[in-house]
Design an enzyme around this catalytic site. Structure first.
Site: not given
Ligand code: UD1
Ligand code: CA
Length: 423
Positions: A323, A18
């Protein structure tokens, strides 16, 4: 709590689709420093014995940026199969660890140390296997929701895309910040599956697994919504940047004795040090790590870039850009100047419209101006060059590179010629 050892796992492997960017989300800057740095500082404030950063998308760039950081180890998650899968990559780093593990999201940078302290307190006092940092949001859409049983006990977290219609209204959300008893976390990590709308291993499913096995799961509510905001797009990045700078301004004005007029117009980044009784006029920009002494006057419309260090009683006035500029005490540049890669002694006066020409088209060079020198209006100092102590340049003088001006000497013209010694 210091007796309970702690490790921190930071999740920073996601693709950040995003953001629509070639740069990984966690390297985008907020108040002048990368988003991930804010989170690593949270980990540091918690007193972590070790911080394990899970990287994936563009992992080399992230590793490189933070290489050499103390007590920090990187592990790679490739491909990225969800937050639970990300924590699985830290398993080796956590093997045999007999303490607590905090899991922080790399894209949630504004949580205050105090909040994390409260989270730890609750985790210990409730003897929980897992304590979730939660929040009650009027607009919970997009977040995982906390589901409790009839006795108010936390039973599971349901992600937005997996919600049953009657769960949509739940306002208690998962902030993505966790504390686990390491052994308990390990006992359920292998049991995660991908049976959900996104086909991913959700860390959130650890709650159901732990609760079903009879463990206590606690929830610690954070009542400041600005702390728990996640950065998923550029609009949220701008909002987080604004909130971070607001904190910096509050700290300067309330704790450090710095006057900032029309603070909402000033852009001050993280890691600056500004002495008491310094006054900052509107529309000034002070970049990360700049050092300003006491009783200085900055702006309006000043731009102090990286490497700028001012002594006490200095002035960087209207439309002055600096700077890598070091100012001795009492040195003043009142109006319209560019001062790059320069060391100014004390009591120096830089006349309006003066420029340090630090770049010859290929490389940057350094300039030195001695104590009490007087640089006349419109002077160009072509680097590398030295202007001696108590020397003076006339209006519109051009001092060519290598043509150092001796102490106590007046030079004029373009190119500069010696007019006379000062008496
Ligand atoms: C996640 C939570 C959700 C919470 C929200 C809060 C899960 C399944 N969901 O959702 O419950 O309300 O955060 O902000 O945990 N990441 C990895 N590897 C992956 C996927 C994600 O390192 O394979 C990291 C991302 O870089 C990020 C974090 O985990 O920093 C959260 O992942 P994101 O995909 O943003 O989860 P949300 O949909 O926001
Ligand atoms: Ca997130």
């Amino acid at each position: 709590m210091a007796d309970r050892p702690l490790k921190v796992v930071v999740l920073a492997a996601g693709k950040s689709t995003r953001m629509k960017s070639a740069t990984p989300k966690v390297l985008h800057k907020m108040a002048g420093v990368p988003v991930l740095q804010w989170v690593l500082e949270q980990a540091e404030a918690m007193g972590a014995a070790e911080t394990i950063v899970v990287v994936g998308h563009e992992s080399e760039r992230v590793r490189e940026k933070f290489s050499g950081r103390a007590n920090t180890r990187f592990v790679t998650q490739e491909p990225q199969h969800g937050t639970g899968h990300a924590v699985m990559q830290a398993r080796e780093a956590l093997a045999g660890f007999n303490g607590d593990v905090a899991v922080l999201c790399g894209d949630v940078p504004l949580i205050r140390p105090r909040t994390l302290e409260l989270l730890r307190h609750m985790h210990v006092s409730e003897e929980a296997a897992c304590t979730i940092l939660t929040a009650l949001l009027p607009e919970p859409r997009g977040y995982g929701r906390i589901v409790r049983d009839g006795l108010g006990r936390v039973r599971r977290i349901v992600e937005q895309r997996d919600l049953a219609p009657q769960q949509e209204a739940i306002q208690e959300i998962n902030t993505g910040t966790w504390l686990y008893d390491c052994t308990k976390l390990m006992s359920v990590l292998d049991k995660l599956d991908t049976d959900n709308a996104q086909g991913e291993y959700y860390l959130t499913d650890t709650v159901r697994l732990l609760a079903d096995a009879g463990n206590r799961v606690a929830a610690c509510a954070c009542d400041d919504h600005t702390e728990v905001m996640g950065i998923n797009n550029r609009k949220q990045l701008a909002e987080a940047d604004r909130l971070a700078r607001e904190r910096i301004l509050d700290e300067l004005m309330i704790e450090q004795g710095v006057s900032v007029y029309q603070p909402e117009s000033c852009y001050i980044e993280a890691g600056c040090s500004i002495g008491r009784d310094t006054v900052i006029w509107p529309h000034s920009v002070i970049r990360a790590g700049v050092v300003i002494g006491e009783r200085c006057e900055i702006g309006p419309f000043a731009h102090l870039r990286g490497g700028t260090r001012l002594g006490n009683d200095c002035k960087v006035g209207a439309f002055v850009e600096t700077k890598n500029a070091v100012y001795g005490d009492g040195t003043k540049s009142g109006h319209l100047a560019y001062l790059g890669d320069v060391t100014l002694g004390s009591g120096v006066n830089i006349g309006a419209g003066s420029i340090v020409a630090n770049y010859d088209g290929k490389a940057k060079h350094h300039t030195e101006v001695g104590d009490n020198a007087f640089i006349g209006c419109g002077t160009v100092l072509v680097a590398p060059v030295k202007v001696g102590k108590n020397a003076q340049t006339g209006a519109n003088t051009v001092v060519p590179h290598g043509k150092d001006v001796p102490d106590d000497t007046i030079v004029v013209g373009a190119p500069a010629r010696e007019l006379r010694k000062k008496s």
